[in-house]
Design a protein around this motif. Structure first.
Motif, PDB file in Angstrom:
ATOM      1  N   ARG A 261       5.395   3.065  60.610  1.00 39.07           N
ATOM      2  CA  ARG A 261       6.049   3.499  61.678  1.00 39.07           C
ATOM      3  C   ARG A 261       4.985   2.333  62.318  1.00 39.07           C
ATOM      4  NH1 ARG A 261       7.014   8.499  61.996  1.00 39.07           N
ATOM      5  NH2 ARG A 261       6.286   8.306  63.951  1.00 39.07           N
ATOM      6  N   LYS A 262       4.210   2.363  62.718  1.00 41.41           N
ATOM      7  CA  LYS A 262       3.247   0.967  63.556  1.00 41.41           C
ATOM      8  C   LYS A 262       2.493  -0.167  63.032  1.00 41.41           C
ATOM      9  CE  LYS A 262       1.496   5.056  66.848  1.00 41.41           C
ATOM     10  NZ  LYS A 262       0.133   5.102  67.943  1.00 41.41           N
ATOM     11  N   GLY A 263       2.891   0.091  61.958  1.00 37.43           N
ATOM     12  CA  GLY A 263       2.026  -1.139  60.909  1.00 37.43           C
ATOM     13  C   GLY A 263       0.662  -0.832  60.945  1.00 37.43           C
ATOM     14  N   SER A 264       0.432   0.227  60.875  1.00 39.94           N
ATOM     15  CA  SER A 264      -1.564  -0.029  61.373  1.00 39.94           C
ATOM     16  C   SER A 264      -2.081  -0.445  59.552  1.00 39.94           C
ATOM     17  CB  SER A 264      -1.868   1.608  60.918  1.00 39.94           C
ATOM     18  OG  SER A 264      -2.628   1.951  61.044  1.00 39.94           O
ATOM     19  N   ALA A 265      -2.567  -1.247  60.359  1.00 38.58           N
ATOM     20  CA  ALA A 265      -4.155  -2.295  59.237  1.00 38.58           C
ATOM     21  C   ALA A 265      -4.286  -1.417  58.115  1.00 38.58           C
ATOM     22  CB  ALA A 265      -4.238  -3.318  59.548  1.00 38.58           C
ATOM     23  N   ASN A 266      -4.405   0.035  58.883  1.00 38.79           N
ATOM     24  CA  ASN A 266      -5.765   1.020  58.196  1.00 38.79           C
ATOM     25  C   ASN A 266      -4.818   2.106  57.507  1.00 38.79           C
ATOM     26  OD1 ASN A 266      -7.700   0.012  58.920  1.00 38.79           O
ATOM     27  ND2 ASN A 266      -7.788   1.058  60.930  1.00 38.79           N
ATOM     28  N   ILE A 267      -3.736   1.841  57.150  1.00 39.16           N
ATOM     29  CA  ILE A 267      -2.656   3.137  56.766  1.00 39.16           C
ATOM     30  C   ILE A 267      -3.483   3.433  55.126  1.00 39.16           C
ATOM     31  CG2 ILE A 267      -0.868   0.979  55.528  1.00 39.16           C
ATOM     32  CD1 ILE A 267      -0.380   4.744  57.114  1.00 39.16           C
ATOM     33  N   ASN A 268      -3.545   2.281  54.220  1.00 39.63           N
ATOM     34  CA  ASN A 268      -3.507   2.916  53.073  1.00 39.63           C
ATOM     35  C   ASN A 268      -5.641   3.890  53.446  1.00 39.63           C
ATOM     36  OD1 ASN A 268      -2.712   1.314  51.292  1.00 39.63           O
ATOM     37  ND2 ASN A 268      -4.062   0.024  50.096  1.00 39.63           N
ATOM     38  N   THR A 269      -6.490   3.707  53.550  1.00 39.16           N
ATOM     39  CA  THR A 269      -7.348   4.338  53.876  1.00 39.16           C
ATOM     40  C   THR A 269      -6.667   5.847  54.537  1.00 39.16           C
ATOM     41  OG1 THR A 269      -8.814   2.632  55.382  1.00 39.16           O
ATOM     42  CG2 THR A 269      -9.402   5.043  55.498  1.00 39.16           C
ATOM     43  N   TYR A 270      -5.908   6.243  55.617  1.00 40.06           N
ATOM     44  CA  TYR A 270      -5.056   7.402  55.690  1.00 40.06           C
ATOM     45  C   TYR A 270      -4.656   7.473  54.274  1.00 40.06           C
ATOM     46  CZ  TYR A 270      -6.409   5.094  60.545  1.00 40.06           C
ATOM     47  OH  TYR A 270      -5.794   4.652  61.458  1.00 40.06           O
ATOM     48  N   VAL A 271      -3.887   6.385  53.992  1.00 33.94           N
ATOM     49  CA  VAL A 271      -3.137   7.714  52.524  1.00 33.94           C
ATOM     50  C   VAL A 271      -4.252   7.742  51.296  1.00 33.94           C
ATOM     51  CG1 VAL A 271      -1.513   6.428  51.235  1.00 33.94           C
ATOM     52  CG2 VAL A 271      -1.039   6.042  53.331  1.00 33.94           C
ATOM     53  N   LEU A 272      -5.456   7.349  51.537  1.00 34.24           N
ATOM     54  CA  LEU A 272      -6.553   7.447  50.142  1.00 34.24           C
ATOM     55  C   LEU A 272      -7.031   8.554  50.526  1.00 34.24           C
ATOM     56  CD1 LEU A 272      -8.114   6.825  47.979  1.00 34.24           C
ATOM     57  CD2 LEU A 272      -9.917   6.071  49.707  1.00 34.24           C
ATOM     58  N   VAL A 273      -7.533   9.059  51.982  1.00 30.69           N
ATOM     59  CA  VAL A 273      -8.140  10.910  52.111  1.00 30.69           C
ATOM     60  C   VAL A 273      -6.903  11.718  51.684  1.00 30.69           C
ATOM     61  CG1 VAL A 273      -8.218  12.210  54.156  1.00 30.69           C
ATOM     62  CG2 VAL A 273      -8.843   9.366  54.111  1.00 30.69           C
ATOM     63  N   LYS A 274      -5.362  11.183  52.572  1.00 36.05           N
ATOM     64  CA  LYS A 274      -3.945  12.127  51.760  1.00 36.05           C
ATOM     65  C   LYS A 274      -4.175  12.699  49.898  1.00 36.05           C
ATOM     66  CE  LYS A 274       0.077  12.630  51.743  1.00 36.05           C
ATOM     67  NZ  LYS A 274       2.029  12.264  51.879  1.00 36.05           N
ATOM     68  N   TYR A 275      -4.941  11.268  49.636  1.00 35.32           N
ATOM     69  CA  TYR A 275      -4.620  11.459  48.752  1.00 35.32           C
ATOM     70  C   TYR A 275      -5.939  12.318  47.320  1.00 35.32           C
ATOM     71  CZ  TYR A 275       0.074   9.199  47.721  1.00 35.32           C
ATOM     72  OH  TYR A 275       1.412   8.896  48.096  1.00 35.32           O
ATOM     73  N   LYS A 276      -7.422  11.701  47.911  1.00 36.99           N
ATOM     74  CA  LYS A 276      -8.110  12.399  47.543  1.00 36.99           C
ATOM     75  C   LYS A 276      -8.026  14.220  47.987  1.00 36.99           C
ATOM     76  CE  LYS A 276     -12.051   8.740  47.524  1.00 36.99           C
ATOM     77  NZ  LYS A 276     -12.751   8.390  48.008  1.00 36.99           N
ATOM     78  N   ARG A 277      -7.360  13.969  48.811  1.00 35.05           N
ATOM     79  CA  ARG A 277      -7.969  15.502  48.971  1.00 35.05           C
ATOM     80  C   ARG A 277      -6.549  16.319  47.743  1.00 35.05           C
ATOM     81  NH1 ARG A 277      -6.100  16.680  55.277  1.00 35.05           N
ATOM     82  NH2 ARG A 277      -8.158  15.386  56.124  1.00 35.05           N
ATOM     83  N   TRP A 278      -5.540  15.817  47.434  1.00 36.87           N
ATOM     84  CA  TRP A 278      -4.899  16.793  46.350  1.00 36.87           C
ATOM     85  C   TRP A 278      -5.812  16.408  45.490  1.00 36.87           C
ATOM     86  CZ3 TRP A 278      -1.041  19.676  47.490  1.00 36.87           C
ATOM     87  CH2 TRP A 278       0.257  19.623  48.022  1.00 36.87           C
ATOM     88  N   ALA A 279      -5.927  15.411  44.585  1.00 41.98           N
ATOM     89  CA  ALA A 279      -7.037  14.758  43.846  1.00 41.98           C
ATOM     90  C   ALA A 279      -8.667  15.891  43.578  1.00 41.98           C
ATOM     91  CB  ALA A 279      -8.004  13.665  43.640  1.00 41.98           C
ATOM     92  N   LEU A 280      -9.181  16.818  44.119  1.00 42.50           N
ATOM     93  CA  LEU A 280     -10.409  17.332  44.657  1.00 42.50           C
ATOM     94  C   LEU A 280     -10.175  18.364  43.216  1.00 42.50           C
ATOM     95  CD1 LEU A 280     -13.183  16.119  45.442  1.00 42.50           C
ATOM     96  CD2 LEU A 280     -12.840  18.012  47.203  1.00 42.50           C
ATOM     97  N   PRO A 281      -9.151  19.765  44.032  1.00 37.34           N
ATOM     98  CA  PRO A 281      -9.129  20.419  43.145  1.00 37.34           C
ATOM     99  C   PRO A 281      -8.715  19.838  41.818  1.00 37.34           C
ATOM    100  CG  PRO A 281      -7.533  20.566  44.618  1.00 37.34           C
ATOM    101  CD  PRO A 281      -7.930  18.935  45.212  1.00 37.34           C
ATOM    102  N   ILE A 282      -8.374  19.369  41.781  1.00 40.11           N
ATOM    103  CA  ILE A 282      -7.327  18.423  40.008  1.00 40.11           C
ATOM    104  C   ILE A 282      -8.738  18.256  39.108  1.00 40.11           C
ATOM    105  CG2 ILE A 282      -6.444  17.409  38.146  1.00 40.11           C
ATOM    106  CD1 ILE A 282      -4.078  16.718  40.403  1.00 40.11           C
ATOM    107  N   SER A 283      -9.878  17.678  40.331  1.00 37.71           N
ATOM    108  CA  SER A 283     -11.273  17.591  39.732  1.00 37.71           C
ATOM    109  C   SER A 283     -11.960  18.675  39.554  1.00 37.71           C
ATOM    110  CB  SER A 283     -11.733  16.212  40.231  1.00 37.71           C
ATOM    111  OG  SER A 283     -12.683  17.335  41.466  1.00 37.71           O
ATOM    112  N   ALA A 284     -11.264  19.663  39.433  1.00 34.94           N
ATOM    113  CA  ALA A 284     -12.151  20.431  38.753  1.00 34.94           C
ATOM    114  C   ALA A 284     -11.870  21.553  37.387  1.00 34.94           C
ATOM    115  CB  ALA A 284     -11.804  22.463  39.914  1.00 34.94           C
ATOM    116  N   PHE A 285     -10.856  20.972  37.175  1.00 28.80           N
ATOM    117  CA  PHE A 285     -10.053  21.355  35.109  1.00 28.80           C
ATOM    118  C   PHE A 285     -10.667  19.397  35.147  1.00 28.80           C
ATOM    119  CE2 PHE A 285      -7.158  23.055  38.467  1.00 28.80           C
ATOM    120  CZ  PHE A 285      -6.475  24.793  37.718  1.00 28.80           C
TER     121      PHE A 285
END
Length: 359
Positions: A261-285
């Protein structure tokens, strides 16, 4: 229901994994301490803060490396099974290769659940102390946030900008505040600098000017200095660079929506952190599949060859993860693709190796 075979492999799987953690985590702590001991002594870091830091260090770094420890554990104990011809005996008894894999996937599921809950709820809290200690004692000459050309959208109508922000003094330079009614600029405030005065809980503007737009007229107010209030906090100017790492699953989702909503220039960095948290358990398989495929075949050279291959694959996997993560943060590459591509590539490699191992 678990059979004797399932329990036998699962027991070896989990005990080897735990043993790998107990072996390498203290080594990691000692290696980091040996590297940082000079700065700890020079900066006179209190012992209790050092102990808390290394507790947080264990959680933060350990969680990132759990899939790699799992990968090496599987290669180690499966290579021993292969060298003792236990796998040949299992398959010769009529057990299919896919049935042989079942306890490995059960073990991977247990580890993935552990990684998920640690990454989503435990590690974020540890990241606060971990990063604060790093910048306080190890990176004293570095800032933990963006300090130049800061732009933020506070809500639908209000925008702020500073050309430079000094977090230690809580002062921003070349400050601008714009308020809109729809698409029309209602008024604009500018100042040479904005400073947070904590004892009075006000913002102090130097060389203040306010320009109001009233139809065809402009009304300009100026003052040498003005103490006033705003609806934003001083940290809204620029959050710390690791802010996303310190938020749990629910807080991170809310934070990302707020930054959008604020138009942050760092939004991709924050979204990447979110997706990496979901991807890390998948990497175990993914890494489990590759590890079993590599180590379930008896080879000339034995376990050493399998471990060397496994370490090489682990480094390549980490390299791909870093490359695509950097692309997402710095070049506008999709954060979702940045976490999917390494897992898809190595998942395909694992399936190919499994087919070869099965034959």
């Amino acid at each position: 229901m678990l059979t004797i075979l399932d329990r036998y492999i699962l027991k070896r799987y989990l005990w080897t994994f735990i043993g790998m953690l107990l072996l390498f985590v203290p080594i990691g702590i000692m290696a980091n301490l040996a590297e940082k001991i000079g700065k700890i002594i020079d900066n006179e870091a209190p012992l209790d803060e050092v102990l808390v830091f290394y507790g947080n260090f264990t959680l933060v770094i350990g969680n990132l490396l759990l899939p790699i420890f799992l990968f090496l554990s599987i290669i180690y104990f499966t290579s021993k099974l292969a060298s003792n011809t236990e796998i040949v005996a299992i398959l010769s008894s009529g057990v299919s290769y896919w049935r042989f894999l079942r306890p490995y996937f059960i073990g991977a599921t247990l580890v993935a659940i552990l990684i998920f809950f640690m990454g989503m709820f435990i590690v974020p809290h540890a990241s606060i102390g971990y990063n604060e200690f790093q910048y306080k004692y190890f990176k004293r000459n570095k800032t933990d946030r963006v300090t130049n050309n800061i732009f933020n959208q506070l809500n639908e109508n209000d925008f702020i900008y500073v050309s430079r922000f000094d977090p230690s003094r809580e002062i921003g330079y070349n400050f601008t505040f714009e308020h809109f009614n729809g698409d029309t600029l209602d008024y604009k405030i500018s100042a040479a600098n904005i400073r947070w005065v904590e004892k009075d809980s006000v913002y102090r503007l130097t060389s203040y000017a306010k320009r109001k737009i009233r139809g065809a007229k402009e009304i300009i107010e100026t003052q040498r200095r003005l103490d006033t209030l705003f609806s934003f906090d001083i940290d809204d100017l620029t959050p710390v660079s690791y802010v996303a790492d310190t938020k749990n699953l629910f807080e991170l989702n809310e934070f990302i929506e707020e930054q959008r909503r604020k138009g942050s220039a760092n939004i991709n960095t924050y979204v990447l952190v979110k997706y990496k948290r979901w991807a890390l358990p998948i990497s175990a398989f993914v890494l489990t599949i590759i590890a079993v495929a590599v180590s379930s075949v008896k080879r000339r050279g034995g376990m050493g060859v399998n471990l060397a291959f496994g370490i090489g694959v682990a480094f390549i996997y980490i390299f791909f993860d870093k490359v695509f993560g950097t692309l997402a943060e710095q070049s506008g590459f999709s954060p979702l693709l940045a976490v999917i591509i390494p897992n898809v590539l190595f998942g395909a490699l694992g399936i190919y190796l499994l087919q070869k191992a099965k034959r």
